[in-house]
Design a protein around this motif. Structure first.
Motif, PDB file in Angstrom:
ATOM      1  N   PRO A   2       0.820  -1.209   0.000  1.00  0.00           N
ATOM      2  CA  PRO A   2       0.000   0.000   0.000  1.00  0.00           C
ATOM      3  C   PRO A   2       0.856   1.263   0.000  1.00  0.00           C
ATOM      4  O   PRO A   2       1.952   1.291   0.536  1.00  0.00           O
ATOM      5  CB  PRO A   2      -0.816  -0.124   1.285  1.00  0.00           C
ATOM      6  CG  PRO A   2      -0.035  -1.056   2.146  1.00  0.00           C
ATOM      7  CD  PRO A   2       0.683  -1.982   1.225  1.00  0.00           C
ATOM      8  N   ARG A   3       0.338   2.309  -0.663  1.00  0.00           N
ATOM      9  CA  ARG A   3       0.920   3.649  -0.695  1.00  0.00           C
ATOM     10  C   ARG A   3       2.331   3.652  -1.265  1.00  0.00           C
ATOM     11  O   ARG A   3       3.155   4.456  -0.896  1.00  0.00           O
ATOM     12  CB  ARG A   3       0.943   4.253   0.710  1.00  0.00           C
ATOM     13  CG  ARG A   3      -0.432   4.560   1.247  1.00  0.00           C
ATOM     14  CD  ARG A   3      -0.355   5.075   2.666  1.00  0.00           C
ATOM     15  NE  ARG A   3       0.539   6.210   2.769  1.00  0.00           N
ATOM     16  CZ  ARG A   3       1.178   6.538   3.876  1.00  0.00           C
ATOM     17  NH1 ARG A   3       1.038   5.805   4.950  1.00  0.00           N
ATOM     18  NH2 ARG A   3       1.945   7.586   3.908  1.00  0.00           N
ATOM     19  N   VAL A   4       2.606   2.732  -2.146  1.00  0.00           N
ATOM     20  CA  VAL A   4       3.965   2.723  -2.677  1.00  0.00           C
ATOM     21  C   VAL A   4       4.029   3.671  -3.879  1.00  0.00           C
ATOM     22  O   VAL A   4       3.104   3.774  -4.674  1.00  0.00           O
ATOM     23  CB  VAL A   4       4.392   1.303  -3.083  1.00  0.00           C
ATOM     24  CG1 VAL A   4       3.584   0.824  -4.256  1.00  0.00           C
ATOM     25  CG2 VAL A   4       5.856   1.258  -3.389  1.00  0.00           C
ATOM     26  N   ASN A   5       5.069   4.419  -3.927  1.00  0.00           N
ATOM     27  CA  ASN A   5       5.303   5.243  -5.100  1.00  0.00           C
ATOM     28  C   ASN A   5       6.024   4.370  -6.119  1.00  0.00           C
ATOM     29  O   ASN A   5       6.931   3.629  -5.765  1.00  0.00           O
ATOM     30  CB  ASN A   5       6.189   6.416  -4.695  1.00  0.00           C
ATOM     31  CG  ASN A   5       6.150   7.516  -5.715  1.00  0.00           C
ATOM     32  OD1 ASN A   5       6.311   7.240  -6.890  1.00  0.00           O
ATOM     33  ND2 ASN A   5       5.928   8.722  -5.270  1.00  0.00           N
ATOM     34  N   TRP A   6       5.629   4.451  -7.347  1.00  0.00           N
ATOM     35  CA  TRP A   6       6.195   3.483  -8.299  1.00  0.00           C
ATOM     36  C   TRP A   6       7.671   3.727  -8.555  1.00  0.00           C
ATOM     37  O   TRP A   6       8.350   2.920  -9.158  1.00  0.00           O
ATOM     38  CB  TRP A   6       5.432   3.479  -9.602  1.00  0.00           C
ATOM     39  CG  TRP A   6       5.476   4.749 -10.358  1.00  0.00           C
ATOM     40  CD1 TRP A   6       4.541   5.723 -10.348  1.00  0.00           C
ATOM     41  CD2 TRP A   6       6.514   5.200 -11.224  1.00  0.00           C
ATOM     42  NE1 TRP A   6       4.934   6.753 -11.137  1.00  0.00           N
ATOM     43  CE2 TRP A   6       6.132   6.462 -11.685  1.00  0.00           C
ATOM     44  CE3 TRP A   6       7.733   4.665 -11.642  1.00  0.00           C
ATOM     45  CZ2 TRP A   6       6.928   7.196 -12.545  1.00  0.00           C
ATOM     46  CZ3 TRP A   6       8.518   5.397 -12.497  1.00  0.00           C
ATOM     47  CH2 TRP A   6       8.117   6.642 -12.933  1.00  0.00           C
ATOM     48  N   GLY A   7       8.181   4.878  -8.121  1.00  0.00           N
ATOM     49  CA  GLY A   7       9.602   5.134  -8.311  1.00  0.00           C
ATOM     50  C   GLY A   7      10.469   4.097  -7.632  1.00  0.00           C
ATOM     51  O   GLY A   7      11.496   3.657  -8.162  1.00  0.00           O
ATOM     52  N   LEU A   8      10.027   3.678  -6.443  1.00  0.00           N
ATOM     53  CA  LEU A   8      10.840   2.738  -5.675  1.00  0.00           C
ATOM     54  C   LEU A   8      10.942   1.377  -6.366  1.00  0.00           C
ATOM     55  O   LEU A   8      12.048   0.840  -6.514  1.00  0.00           O
ATOM     56  CB  LEU A   8      10.245   2.617  -4.268  1.00  0.00           C
ATOM     57  CG  LEU A   8      11.182   2.055  -3.221  1.00  0.00           C
ATOM     58  CD1 LEU A   8      12.450   2.885  -3.149  1.00  0.00           C
ATOM     59  CD2 LEU A   8      10.516   2.009  -1.863  1.00  0.00           C
ATOM     60  N   PRO A   9       9.808   0.813  -6.821  1.00  0.00           N
ATOM     61  CA  PRO A   9       9.937  -0.443  -7.574  1.00  0.00           C
ATOM     62  C   PRO A   9      10.881  -0.312  -8.763  1.00  0.00           C
ATOM     63  O   PRO A   9      11.680  -1.219  -9.033  1.00  0.00           O
ATOM     64  CB  PRO A   9       8.512  -0.713  -8.038  1.00  0.00           C
ATOM     65  CG  PRO A   9       7.659  -0.006  -7.085  1.00  0.00           C
ATOM     66  CD  PRO A   9       8.409   1.161  -6.552  1.00  0.00           C
ATOM     67  N   THR A  10      10.794   0.827  -9.446  1.00  0.00           N
ATOM     68  CA  THR A  10      11.703   1.014 -10.589  1.00  0.00           C
ATOM     69  C   THR A  10      13.154   0.912 -10.135  1.00  0.00           C
ATOM     70  O   THR A  10      13.989   0.262 -10.764  1.00  0.00           O
ATOM     71  CB  THR A  10      11.451   2.388 -11.212  1.00  0.00           C
ATOM     72  OG1 THR A  10      10.064   2.597 -11.291  1.00  0.00           O
ATOM     73  CG2 THR A  10      12.085   2.493 -12.562  1.00  0.00           C
ATOM     74  N   LEU A  11      13.414   1.569  -9.004  1.00  0.00           N
ATOM     75  CA  LEU A  11      14.770   1.557  -8.485  1.00  0.00           C
ATOM     76  C   LEU A  11      15.204   0.131  -8.146  1.00  0.00           C
ATOM     77  O   LEU A  11      16.314  -0.308  -8.476  1.00  0.00           O
ATOM     78  CB  LEU A  11      14.819   2.445  -7.244  1.00  0.00           C
ATOM     79  CG  LEU A  11      16.184   2.907  -6.776  1.00  0.00           C
ATOM     80  CD1 LEU A  11      16.813   3.774  -7.825  1.00  0.00           C
ATOM     81  CD2 LEU A  11      16.062   3.674  -5.471  1.00  0.00           C
ATOM     82  N   LEU A  12      14.279  -0.609  -7.511  1.00  0.00           N
ATOM     83  CA  LEU A  12      14.618  -1.980  -7.119  1.00  0.00           C
ATOM     84  C   LEU A  12      14.888  -2.832  -8.348  1.00  0.00           C
ATOM     85  O   LEU A  12      15.848  -3.615  -8.384  1.00  0.00           O
ATOM     86  CB  LEU A  12      13.470  -2.574  -6.294  1.00  0.00           C
ATOM     87  CG  LEU A  12      13.294  -1.957  -4.900  1.00  0.00           C
ATOM     88  CD1 LEU A  12      12.091  -2.562  -4.200  1.00  0.00           C
ATOM     89  CD2 LEU A  12      14.537  -2.175  -4.072  1.00  0.00           C
ATOM     90  N   VAL A  13      14.041  -2.670  -9.353  1.00  0.00           N
ATOM     91  CA  VAL A  13      14.252  -3.438 -10.581  1.00  0.00           C
ATOM     92  C   VAL A  13      15.602  -3.089 -11.191  1.00  0.00           C
ATOM     93  O   VAL A  13      16.347  -3.967 -11.645  1.00  0.00           O
ATOM     94  CB  VAL A  13      13.100  -3.150 -11.578  1.00  0.00           C
ATOM     95  CG1 VAL A  13      13.419  -3.725 -12.938  1.00  0.00           C
ATOM     96  CG2 VAL A  13      11.807  -3.713 -11.059  1.00  0.00           C
ATOM     97  N   ALA A  14      15.930  -1.798 -11.137  1.00  0.00           N
ATOM     98  CA  ALA A  14      17.204  -1.383 -11.710  1.00  0.00           C
ATOM     99  C   ALA A  14      18.364  -2.018 -10.965  1.00  0.00           C
ATOM    100  O   ALA A  14      19.329  -2.505 -11.575  1.00  0.00           O
ATOM    101  CB  ALA A  14      17.304   0.140 -11.669  1.00  0.00           C
ATOM    102  N   VAL A  15      18.269  -2.003  -9.643  1.00  0.00           N
ATOM    103  CA  VAL A  15      19.345  -2.612  -8.851  1.00  0.00           C
ATOM    104  C   VAL A  15      19.463  -4.096  -9.181  1.00  0.00           C
ATOM    105  O   VAL A  15      20.567  -4.630  -9.385  1.00  0.00           O
ATOM    106  CB  VAL A  15      19.075  -2.392  -7.344  1.00  0.00           C
ATOM    107  CG1 VAL A  15      20.060  -3.183  -6.517  1.00  0.00           C
ATOM    108  CG2 VAL A  15      19.157  -0.919  -7.011  1.00  0.00           C
ATOM    109  N   ALA A  16      18.302  -4.748  -9.282  1.00  0.00           N
ATOM    110  CA  ALA A  16      18.329  -6.174  -9.602  1.00  0.00           C
ATOM    111  C   ALA A  16      18.975  -6.407 -10.960  1.00  0.00           C
ATOM    112  O   ALA A  16      19.801  -7.324 -11.122  1.00  0.00           O
ATOM    113  CB  ALA A  16      16.905  -6.730  -9.584  1.00  0.00           C
ATOM    114  N   MET A  17      18.620  -5.540 -11.927  1.00  0.00           N
ATOM    115  CA  MET A  17      19.200  -5.687 -13.264  1.00  0.00           C
ATOM    116  C   MET A  17      20.710  -5.534 -13.211  1.00  0.00           C
ATOM    117  O   MET A  17      21.457  -6.280 -13.847  1.00  0.00           O
ATOM    118  CB  MET A  17      18.612  -4.642 -14.218  1.00  0.00           C
ATOM    119  CG  MET A  17      17.310  -5.058 -14.859  1.00  0.00           C
ATOM    120  SD  MET A  17      16.486  -3.685 -15.654  1.00  0.00           S
ATOM    121  CE  MET A  17      17.783  -3.039 -16.682  1.00  0.00           C
TER     122      MET A  17
END
Lengths: 297, 600
Positions: free
Chosen positions: B574-589
């Motif tokens: 809940p209340r997640v800003n989509w910027g953070l998932p993007t960042l996580l995906v980037a780190v994973a990549m």
């Protein structure tokens, strides 16, 4: 000698266009009324009468509304300057780039919208919004049609295209035909744009009307010359060719007036948006054909 | 020639850094002194770069005495970098001078942000390896991020920057970071291409990473928004061009251009639509800036098509368009957001429905906004028209394939949208009657800040009037990227082609003649009267600015753009800003990429 002739042709062209523009509008009005038809010279009389009247300006309008009429008529004359009427190879020939011409038509519309917004009235705002929204459909069609014509003929210069068309070097391919039909429909939509006459008076109103009339004639010249390139003279073609060219131009303009009058009486009720959607569809097909066609050279 | 220039530019970067640190953390130095010092430094940089472009320098590089053993940090100064530095230094000078003269809530801190951001941008453009580029990127974006109000709008900028930085690092890591070694043949070219598209594309606001750009503009103060539009976005274009066209594989297959073109197409349409429909002045301008990103991507894609098909003309037209769009964006982005900031400070709002009539009370700001809009949209005599004209010339010589119709139609629709955005923004906010007391009582910017704004107006109009002259500055960059010298610009922008100057002269002659004829027509001088409201009664006394409902609110031009869910939201968080998932995906990549490198 050639340069002198091309200057002469340009002057003759400009004079003819400036004189004929109000006449074309008057002729269309005359032809589209069966009874109590107005005089063909009525637009000319109106312009001359308005030029002597005192302009009344709304309190609080800015330089845009004050200088707008002069700007509008300037861009209209500049557009007409680039579009040949009876003869190719005039002074303006190298500059007659189709995209530039399209851009000049666009800027004329932008000036109108800004002037309408500057009046600060509800009616002006409604007209401005309506003109801008019509432009949203008309302008892409115009640009795409120009691109399709350019692709199908291998150059973006109107004068070269007309010269090649007159020599039969660019056949009327389906792409060009469809693009011209789309252009004609867009031109009709320009004629249906809401008027902003109510907020202007005197010489300002005269200039606005003249700019509309010149733009209409320039549009007819553009589509007419591309569609029926017969009789188009060259600068060095001699006196006889020039006379034929002028006669052909008069014929094309009369035909345009007739068509405009028919469209106005028959198609008065058709929605502008429907026509523009049709134009967009035609233009899309034309562009696909032009892009899919073989090597233009 | 470059030998003395590069060290001088490095010294300017260091001085800007020092200036930023002094202004941020030390107590001495007034706001004006800091601003003028920064303006002087940027002006020096502008002159050096201009000199290098005029004289024509050889690419030079230098290694900094920093970095890991065996992996020094390398800087280089080549024509492409010089062409991008020129407008950056110019807008840096003017925005520093502007900031020095205009007081607002957090003056010195934002000046520090300005200096640090400019230092970062210059460093990134001078970078000749992935590490320096990443440091510069991070510094530039970080400075803008630190200027923003604390709130949700700041997070996406961080995410986009992180994505860009990680992509640059990841893309260059496999080839050993140095640009000179990898030029033309990076290791794993497809991975390089993908990362080069995603990272800088996200920073430039290209679809599908477009959603963050406009909220980030809205969340920044006007000076931060000016940097986002006028420094960060051009930097993103630079990185995109550097990685895709300079470092990337020049023999890449043609279909590699398809994602670039598609992304640019979608972005140009979305940006234009937002510009023509958003009710916030800053957001509308950000939409126009985003449309510019889209056009740049389309141009880059067309250059790739031209390279794959070995059509030098196509590449030349498209690259000229790209360079023109990038330089225009630097100037117009800065100018428009500074003007919007002045409007907000004086008229109290950035909502266009509360403004109106500002051309009377703020003529200089109105001129600034008008010049910026003219530079963006495709109207003749503006820089935007020259760029779109070049794009259409590229489309005229494109290999004949029906799907290019989509590109042409997209550019045409986007041009029409931008035209509507121009008349809407300028017409509602600057023309007509004021819609409230704040708009009626607005004052123009301070006299001392006007030269900076006029300078930007002059450059924006000048690029539009002399596109050929301006593009001749880019000749060396075109040669560097395409390997051929471009044709004579005099043919393109002289008497034939797009003949802007002759037509302008003709227009002036016609206009003067018409005006003289009207003056001598014998009409009495104009009289002022109350506007005609179609017969409705005048507004009552309690509505001193007239009935606000009788003027356009700017909402009727286009409906709001429906929200297109491009990135799926994470509903279980809940209340997640989509910027953070993007960042996580980037780190994973990045982790996967590093693992891959280590395995090999």
């Amino acid at each position: 000698m050639t340069i002198l002739l091309s200057i002469l042709a340009q002057l003759l062209h400009m004079a003819a266009v400036l004189v004929a523009a109000p006449l074309l509008t008057g002729l269309v009005d005359r032809l589209s009324h069966r009874r109590a038809a107005p005089d063909v010279l009525l637009p000319w009389n109106a312009v001359l009468r308005l030029l002597r009247k005192q302009p009344i300006r709304a309190i609080g309008t800015s330089a845009i509304a004050r200088g707008g009429p002069v700007l509008a008529v300037t861009f209209a004359i500049l557009t007409a300057f680039l579009i040949p009427s009876f003869c190719v190879g005039m002074v303006s020939a190298p500059s007659a780039d189709l995209l530039t011409i399209a851009g000049l038509f666009l800027i004329g519309r932008v000036v109108l919208v800004l002037m309408a917004m500057d009046t600060g009235t509800g009616g002006g705002a409604v007209s401005a919004t309506e003109i801008a929204r019509l432009g949203l459909t008309a302008e892409p069609v115009l640009l795409l049609a120009v691109l399709a014509i350019g692709l199908a003929s291998g150059t973006g210069n109107l004068d070269s295209i007309l010269a090649m068309r007159a020599d039969g070097l660019v056949p009327g391919t389906p792409a060009i035909t469809l693009a011209l039909a789309a252009l004609a429909l867009v031109g009709w939509s320009y004629g249906q744009t809401p008027s902003i006459d109510a907020w202007f008076s005197g010489p300002d109103l005269a200039l606005l009307r003249v700019s509309d009339q010149i733009r209409l004639l320039a549009w007819c010249d553009l589509v007419g010359a591309l569609a029926l390139p017969f009789g188009m003279a060259t600068v060095t073609g001699g006196f006889k060719a020039w006379v034929i060219g002028i006669l052909a131009w008069i014929g094309r303009t009369l035909l345009a007036a007739l068509l405009l009058a028919i469209v106005r009486t028959v198609g008065a009720r058709s929605r502008v948006r429907t026509v523009l959607a049709l134009a967009a569809a035609l233009c899309g097909i034309a562009a696909v054909l032009a892009f899919a066609g073989g090597d233009p050279t | 020639m470059s030998d003395p220039i590069l060290p001088l530019l490095v010294m300017i970067v260091v001085a800007l850094l020092a200036l930023g640190v002094v202004a941020r953390f030390l107590a001495f130095g007034s706001r004006q002194a800091v601003g003028l010092a920064g303006a002087g430094l940027c002006g020096l940089g502008f002159m050096l770069t201009f000199l290098a472009l005029i004289v024509g320098q050889d690419p030079g590089s230098m290694a900094l005495p920093l970095g890991l053993p065996g992996m020094p940090l390398v800087l280089a100064f080549d024509p492409l970098a010089a062409f991008f530095l020129l407008p950056i230094f110019l807008t840096g000078t003017t925005s520093m001078a502007f900031a020095a003269e205009i007081a607002d809530a957090a003056p010195k801190a934002s000046l520090a942000g300005l200096a640090l951001c400019l230092a970062g941008v210059v460093l990134a453009i001078l970078a000749a390896d992935g590490v320096v580029l990443t440091i510069g990127l991070a510094m530039a974006s970080g400075a803008v991020w630190a200027m923003g109000d604390p709130g949700a709008g700041r997070v996406p900028l961080l995410a986009a920057t992180g994505l860009a930085a990680l992509s640059v690092l990841g893309a260059t890591a496999a080839s050993g970071f140095g640009f000179a070694a990898m030029r033309g043949h990076p290791v794993w070219p497809f991975l390089f291409y993908g990362l080069a598209l995603v990272g800088p594309g996200a920073l430039a606001g290209l679809a599908p990473f477009h959603a963050w750009l406009i909220p980030a503009h809205a969340a920044s103060p006007s000076r931060g928004a000016a940097l986002l539009s006028g420094a960060i976005q051009p930097l993103a274009y630079y990185v995109l061009i550097r990685m895709l066209l300079d470092l990337g594989d020049p023999l890449a297959p043609g279909w590699w251009s398809v994602p670039v073109l598609a992304s640019g197409l979608v972005t140009a349409l979305i940006g234009g639509w937002r510009g023509a429909s958003d009710m916030d002045l800053g957001a509308s301008l950000a939409g126009l800036a985003q449309r510019q990103s889209g056009l740049v991507a389309i141009g880059v894609g067309l250059v790739m098509v031209g390279r794959a098909a070995d059509l030098a003309g196509l590449g030349g037209f498209a690259l000229a368009a790209v360079l023109m769009l990038a330089a225009t964006q630097t100037v117009c982005g800065t100018l428009a957001q500074l003007a919007a900031g002045a409007v907000q400070a004086e008229a109290g709002s950035r909502r266009i429905v509360l403004l109106g009539g500002l051309i009377q009370s703020m003529p200089v700001v109105a001129a600034g906004m008008g010049a910026a809009l003219l530079g963006w949209v495709a109207l003749p005599a503006g820089a935007g028209f020259a760029a779109v004209w070049l794009l259409f010339q590229a489309l005229l010589v494109v290999p004949h394939a029906p799907w290019f119709v989509l590109i042409a139609a997209g550019v045409a629709v986007s041009a029409a949208l931008a035209g509507v955005a121009l008349v809407r923004i300028f017409g509602v906010a600057f023309l007509g009657r004021p819609r409230g007391p704040r708009a009626a009582g607005a004052m123009d910017i301070a006299r001392s800040a006007r030269p900076a704004m006029w300078a930007l107006v002059g450059v924006s109009v000048g690029i539009g009037l002399f596109p050929g002259l301006f593009l001749s500055l880019a000749d060396a960059a075109v040669h560097q990227l395409l390997g051929v010298w471009p044709d004579d610009r005099g043919i393109l922008f002289g008497w034939s082609g797009y003949p802007v100057l002759p037509l302008l002269l003709a227009a002036v002659a016609i206009g003067v003649t018409v005006a003289q004829l009207i003056r001598r027509s014998g009409a009495p001088p104009p009289r002022e009267a109350a506007a005609w409201h179609d017969g409705f009664a005048p507004a009552p006394a309690w509505l001193p600015f007239g009935d606000p409902l009788t003027q356009s609110a700017g909402a009727g031009f286009l409906p709001r753009l429906p929200a297109i869910p491009v990135l799926p939201r994470w509903r279980w968080w809940p209340r997640v800003n989509w910027g953070l998932p993007t960042l996580l995906v980037a780190v994973a990549m990045l982790l996967i990429a590093l693992w891959w490198i280590g395995r090999a």
